[in-house]
Write a protein that holds these residues in place. Structure first.
Motif, mmCIF file in Angstrom:
data_model
loop_
_atom_site.group_PDB
_atom_site.id
_atom_site.type_symbol
_atom_site.label_atom_id
_atom_site.label_comp_id
_atom_site.label_asym_id
_atom_site.label_seq_id
_atom_site.Cartn_x
_atom_site.Cartn_y
_atom_site.Cartn_z
ATOM 1 N N GLU A 311 0.822 -1.211 0.000
ATOM 2 C CA GLU A 311 0.000 0.000 0.000
ATOM 3 C C GLU A 311 0.854 1.258 0.000
ATOM 4 O OE1 GLU A 311 -3.997 -0.711 2.387
ATOM 5 O OE2 GLU A 311 -2.349 -1.897 3.201
ATOM 6 N N THR A 312 1.927 1.235 0.757
ATOM 7 C CA THR A 312 2.817 2.402 0.790
ATOM 8 C C THR A 312 3.533 2.566 -0.545
ATOM 9 O OG1 THR A 312 3.130 2.151 3.168
ATOM 10 C CG2 THR A 312 4.758 3.454 1.985
ATOM 11 N N VAL A 313 3.984 1.471 -1.137
ATOM 12 C CA VAL A 313 4.649 1.547 -2.438
ATOM 13 C C VAL A 313 3.696 2.085 -3.494
ATOM 14 C CG1 VAL A 313 5.720 0.220 -4.291
ATOM 15 C CG2 VAL A 313 6.316 -0.259 -1.912
ATOM 16 N N ALA A 314 2.451 1.616 -3.496
ATOM 17 C CA ALA A 314 1.481 2.106 -4.479
ATOM 18 C C ALA A 314 1.238 3.603 -4.306
ATOM 19 C CB ALA A 314 0.169 1.338 -4.343
ATOM 20 N N ARG A 315 1.122 4.054 -3.052
ATOM 21 C CA ARG A 315 0.877 5.482 -2.808
ATOM 22 C C ARG A 315 2.084 6.318 -3.228
ATOM 23 N NH1 ARG A 315 2.401 8.354 1.277
ATOM 24 N NH2 ARG A 315 2.685 6.585 2.682
ATOM 25 N N LEU A 316 3.278 5.883 -2.871
ATOM 26 C CA LEU A 316 4.476 6.619 -3.286
ATOM 27 C C LEU A 316 4.592 6.657 -4.806
ATOM 28 C CD1 LEU A 316 7.102 5.295 -0.701
ATOM 29 C CD2 LEU A 316 6.209 7.634 -0.859
ATOM 30 N N VAL A 318 2.134 6.503 -7.116
ATOM 31 C CA VAL A 318 1.167 7.381 -7.768
ATOM 32 C C VAL A 318 1.456 8.849 -7.457
ATOM 33 C CG1 VAL A 318 -0.675 7.585 -6.014
ATOM 34 C CG2 VAL A 318 -1.264 7.423 -8.441
ATOM 35 N N ASP A 319 2.046 9.122 -6.297
ATOM 36 C CA ASP A 319 2.339 10.503 -5.925
ATOM 37 C C ASP A 319 3.616 11.031 -6.544
ATOM 38 O OD1 ASP A 319 0.064 10.802 -4.424
ATOM 39 O OD2 ASP A 319 1.035 10.488 -2.486
ATOM 40 N N PHE A 320 4.609 10.163 -6.766
ATOM 41 C CA PHE A 320 5.925 10.658 -7.165
ATOM 42 C C PHE A 320 6.506 10.038 -8.439
ATOM 43 C CE2 PHE A 320 5.577 11.263 -2.578
ATOM 44 C CZ PHE A 320 5.877 12.617 -2.475
ATOM 45 N N ARG A 321 5.993 8.893 -8.884
ATOM 46 C CA ARG A 321 6.634 8.224 -10.005
ATOM 47 C C ARG A 321 5.691 7.879 -11.154
ATOM 48 N NH1 ARG A 321 10.291 10.209 -8.139
ATOM 49 N NH2 ARG A 321 12.258 9.326 -7.371
ATOM 50 N N SER A 322 4.395 7.961 -10.953
ATOM 51 C CA SER A 322 3.469 7.475 -11.968
ATOM 52 C C SER A 322 2.996 8.593 -12.896
ATOM 53 C CB SER A 322 2.244 6.834 -11.311
ATOM 54 O OG SER A 322 1.292 6.476 -12.301
ATOM 55 N N PRO A 323 3.201 8.449 -14.200
ATOM 56 C CA PRO A 323 2.615 9.406 -15.147
ATOM 57 C C PRO A 323 1.125 9.167 -15.361
ATOM 58 C CG PRO A 323 3.845 7.727 -16.331
ATOM 59 C CD PRO A 323 4.058 7.450 -14.870
ATOM 60 N N GLU A 324 0.620 8.054 -14.826
ATOM 61 C CA GLU A 324 -0.799 7.706 -14.931
ATOM 62 C C GLU A 324 -1.499 7.986 -13.590
ATOM 63 O OE1 GLU A 324 -2.070 6.999 -17.739
ATOM 64 O OE2 GLU A 324 -0.229 6.648 -18.877
ATOM 65 N N PRO A 325 -2.830 8.094 -13.587
ATOM 66 C CA PRO A 325 -3.539 8.475 -12.358
ATOM 67 C C PRO A 325 -3.714 7.358 -11.336
ATOM 68 C CG PRO A 325 -5.088 8.180 -14.157
ATOM 69 C CD PRO A 325 -3.731 8.062 -14.757
ATOM 70 N N ALA A 326 -3.252 6.148 -11.642
ATOM 71 C CA ALA A 326 -3.384 5.039 -10.702
ATOM 72 C C ALA A 326 -2.129 4.181 -10.745
ATOM 73 C CB ALA A 326 -4.615 4.186 -11.021
ATOM 74 N N ALA A 327 -1.817 3.564 -9.596
ATOM 75 C CA ALA A 327 -0.663 2.667 -9.512
ATOM 76 C C ALA A 327 -1.080 1.382 -8.822
ATOM 77 C CB ALA A 327 0.476 3.330 -8.741
#
Length: 404
Positions: A311-316, A318-327
């Motif tokens: 959960e923490t990896v997914a949040r990090l 989407v907030d800092f590494r994802s060019p898409e709106p979901a991770a």
């Protein structure tokens, strides 16, 4: 599989708690729900009402706990979405607002003054901005009492900025997860943590912001995400240094050491143990994200993290590494989804869980009450999936892409 329970009217919930001989508090596994449960527990303690707090990682797990036998006159409170068919428990679903604010309303109805620091930490853990909207009066109350103080810098739980920044999961910079690299980055700014002035903290905040948004893999969303970690509210009387740091520790421990998270929220002397658990959580999450390959699809990025806090990896991500709106972070027998827009996440998670359950071989069903061995949870901008062996990563990714 129904997922949405109706909140009990405040008057009936208050009446039930006032007359209860014992109260079971069943919390969702996140920092906001832990804070909300502790707010209610403190109010019950003031009334000499015995209570028990447990944490359920999935909606089905909380439902099973809700259905456990109770004595006459006992009350059950569930914080977070739960199966609508499970008992007549008092529900704080916390879908449209932080659970901590729902708990504050109930605590005040019980005639108790809520701890504003704990309540605001819950708001932050839910992704809210302390002082905005409904939480404005809580900040005003905290400022009047001198238990918070706005200052420059970054929201971390420790007085030592190197320790705090290296392990914080409120940001992801090139040095995150590595104390020595963080120390080197701050070499000219944090020589003596006990002698930091406002200008020193302001310089640290600037460096952190620049390193975060300037990282090679950073996305446009990183600027907004790091902004939420700057200019923190210091908490001089709390076990941790800032509201954001408090929220970070609660969020980390809610999934790995829920007992410690609960004890910290209740005000017990577990600071050292809590911080050590938070450090380990941060190291593992940052290492997993830094080392993982990120696969990009239309609307979704996928991160394979193996043994790491998904959960923490997914949040990090989407907030800092994802060019898409979901991770989507894929672990071993679990996965997590984080989004920038949570409007339809609950319905999507239920549909994903149902479709994945159909794909699990019958012999791999793990729980008699689980749908094909697949369980899920949904919180603020995030979802969690837990499943037994037999599901291929490709199946999970394909299902998530179709239904998100």
């Amino acid at each position: 599989m129904a997922t949405e329970g109706r909140s009990a009217p405040s008057s009936s919930a208050t009446t039930a708690l006032e007359s209860a001989g014992f109260v079971r508090l069943i919390a969702r596994a996140d920092g906001d729900a832990i804070a909300a449960s502790a707010l209610l527990a403190r109010a019950l303690a003031e009334r000499d009402t015995p209570y028990q707090i447990t944490v359920g990682r999935t909606i089905a797990e909380r439902a099973r706990r809700m259905r456990a036998p109770t004595a006459d006159g006992d009350a059950t409170v569930v914080v977070g979405t739960a199966d609508a068919a499970a008992t007549d428990a008092i529900r704080l679903p916390a879908t449209d607002r932080p659970a901590a604010l729902e708990a504050v309303d109930l605590v005040r109805d019980l005639g108790t003054i809520p701890d504003p620091v704990l309540a605001l930490a819950g708001v932050v853990a839910a992704g809210g901005d302390p002082g905005a909207g409904e939480s404005e009066w809580l900040v005003e109350r905290a400022l009047e009492r001198g238990v918070v103080d706005r200052r420059p810098g970054v929201a971390v739980p420790t007085a030592d900025p190197v320790d705090g920044l290296a392990h914080s999961t409120r940001l992801h910079a090139p040095w995150s997860g590595d104390p020595e690299a963080t120390r080197e980055a701050l070499a000219d700014l944090a020589a003596d943590p006990d002698a930091l002035e406002a200008d020193d903290r302001r310089a640290i905040g600037s460096l952190v912001a620049l390193d975060t948004v300037g990282a090679d893999a950073a996305t446009d969303a990183a600027a907004e995400a790091i902004g939420r970690a700057l200019r923190p509210y210091a908490t001089p009387e709390a076990a941790v240094a800032t509201l954001g740091g408090f929220a970070d520790v609660l969020a980390a421990l809610a999934r790995t050491e829920p007992g410690t998270a609960t004890a910290l929220a209740l005000g017990h002397d577990v600071r050292d143990r809590a911080l050590e658990g938070w450090r380990d959580h941060g190291r593992r999450a940052h290492a997993a994200l830094a080392d993982a390959s990120i696969d990009r699809y239309d609307g979704l990025v996928v991160v394979d993290v193996d043994d790491a806090p998904v959960e923490t990896v997914a949040r990090l991500a989407v907030d800092f590494r994802s060019p898409e709106p979901a991770a989507l972070a894929l672990g071993e027998d679990e996965a997590a989804i984080a989004t920038r827009d949570a409007d339809a996440l609950g319905a999507a998670l239920e549909a994903i869980s149902r479709d994945l359950a159909d794909a699990v071989p019958a012999t791999d069903t793990a729980e008699p009450d689980a749908d094909g061995g697949v369980e899920y949870d949904v919180g603020h901008r995030r979802g969690y999936l837990r499943f037994g062996p037999g599901l291929e990563d490709e199946t999970i990714v394909t299902t998530a892409r179709e239904l998100l």
